[in-house]
Design an enzyme around this catalytic site. Sequence first.
Site, mmCIF file in Angstrom:
data_model
loop_
_atom_site.group_PDB
_atom_site.id
_atom_site.type_symbol
_atom_site.label_atom_id
_atom_site.label_comp_id
_atom_site.label_asym_id
_atom_site.label_seq_id
_atom_site.Cartn_x
_atom_site.Cartn_y
_atom_site.Cartn_z
ATOM 1 N N CYS A 1 -2.386 8.082 7.576
ATOM 2 C CA CYS A 1 -3.001 6.741 7.571
ATOM 3 C C CYS A 1 -2.018 5.707 8.127
ATOM 4 C CB CYS A 1 -3.381 6.328 6.157
ATOM 5 S SG CYS A 1 -4.650 7.372 5.401
ATOM 6 N N THR B 1 0.854 -1.192 0.000
ATOM 7 C CA THR B 1 0.000 0.000 0.000
ATOM 8 C C THR B 1 0.887 1.239 0.000
ATOM 9 O OG1 THR B 1 -2.003 0.996 0.906
ATOM 10 C CG2 THR B 1 -0.368 0.283 2.511
ATOM 11 N N HIS C 1 -5.073 -0.520 4.740
ATOM 12 C CA HIS C 1 -4.725 0.915 4.713
ATOM 13 C C HIS C 1 -5.833 1.663 5.452
ATOM 14 C CE1 HIS C 1 -2.868 4.377 2.229
ATOM 15 N NE2 HIS C 1 -3.705 4.935 3.078
#
Lengths: 142, 171, 156
Positions: B39, B33, B56
């Site tokens: 995040c 990711t 994610h």
Amino acid sequence: MVFNTLVVDDSAVMRKMIIRTLHLSGVPLGEVYEAGNGQEALDVMADHWVDLALVDINMPVMNGEEFIQRVRADDETRDLAIIVVSTESSETRINQIRAAGADFVHKPFTPEQLRDTVLRVTGVSDGEPHDMEAAGGGGFDF
Amino acid sequence: MTVDVLKRGYTEKQVAGIAEMVLSNRPDDLLITYALGSCLGLCIYDPVAKVGGLIHLMLPSSQIDPGRAATNPERFVDTGVPLLFREAYKLGARKERIIAKVAGGASMVEAGRADSFQTGKRNYVTLKKLLWKNGVFLKGEDVGGNVSRTISLYVASGEVVVKSNGESKLL
Amino acid sequence: MENPTTWKLREAAASTFEQLGFFFPDEEPYDEQLEAPVAAVARVRFRGPIGGVLELRLAGDLLGPLAQNMLAADVPPDHATCLDAFGEMANVICGNVLPALVGSQAVFDLEPPEVSTDPQAWPRFEEITAYAVFGIEEGRAEAVLHIAEGAEVVAS
């Protein structure tokens, strides 16, 4: 090999957090005893064999420093594996703790920091099955 | 430690987009990711079953938008993490063997402006609480700061590589 | 610019709430958090190169959730256990802030925390050395440092 373990802290909540981390760390635990100060801990050790002790410093009645001195002065108990788990931040005191052959984990600790020290001191390799059920606390969501 | 990602073998790249997750038990797969700012990219891996998962996660709590959490639970830490574990169990992973590693949670601010929402730190604290509640330790982490990160998991070996500022390292 | 003592108190309190309490301490609390009534007060007396009291105040419905977080429990534990958890937070904050103020060689003795659910349990400090407030969930935490003796040795 299982470790009979003694957790010494005047906070019952802190004792439970330490015991939970021990169970989740995969250390094979025998009996787990609790004591609220150094004197209570010595009383436990008079009646039960203990392999590993996790000890706070600032406690009423008898503090952790005196407990360690008493344990090291007694032929029966001098080889006890000791991890001090304390807010203590004084280098002077931490050096004294290490000179007495004890390891040190600073509060506040992350569960991972305490686990790493416990695994190193006990010589248990990581990756052994964790004792999820014995860890206490609530149920798991996953 | 710097590693040359290109020398590691995989044939299929499974990409988790923002607020998505990917899982695999195929040794040829790489789970990846990109662009983790505030995040979190959470990897889990069972080295016996050779099952890996990567999610994610954007925001800490589903309580701010239960409707969205119902359709896209991967968006939130409190709904996405349980889902990731449960899906990994379906592929044969066992909780007591799972190795969890996390990257991201940065403080992404433009120069001179405060990060008043502190989403990265909120995400991380929420994750730590959830893992403590559920008896899972982190085996590795690369969080905080103000860099964007990419995290990838090799399903064959369980190795996790974090890339930021052009540098790769094993987590 | 915040003075160094306040900054160190803030750091010690924030990291303790994060790591031990599993709460996010918001350094910019909003009005509802600031208006929540104080539910518990803990005091830790300390002696060493400086002497005084660290006070921690918890406002809003946080006493149960704090202990619940620490114990990884499904529901808040009994009242005595909640107070114990809160007292331990005060103890840890106090133990961390003191060496930050006067250097890592200094040795302090901390008394066991005293905890009360009465916001007026103790008289107010005549002088406050440092104060930090955080928003936590729907309530807040306040850390107050009162140095009674030896304030002159605190590095500024």
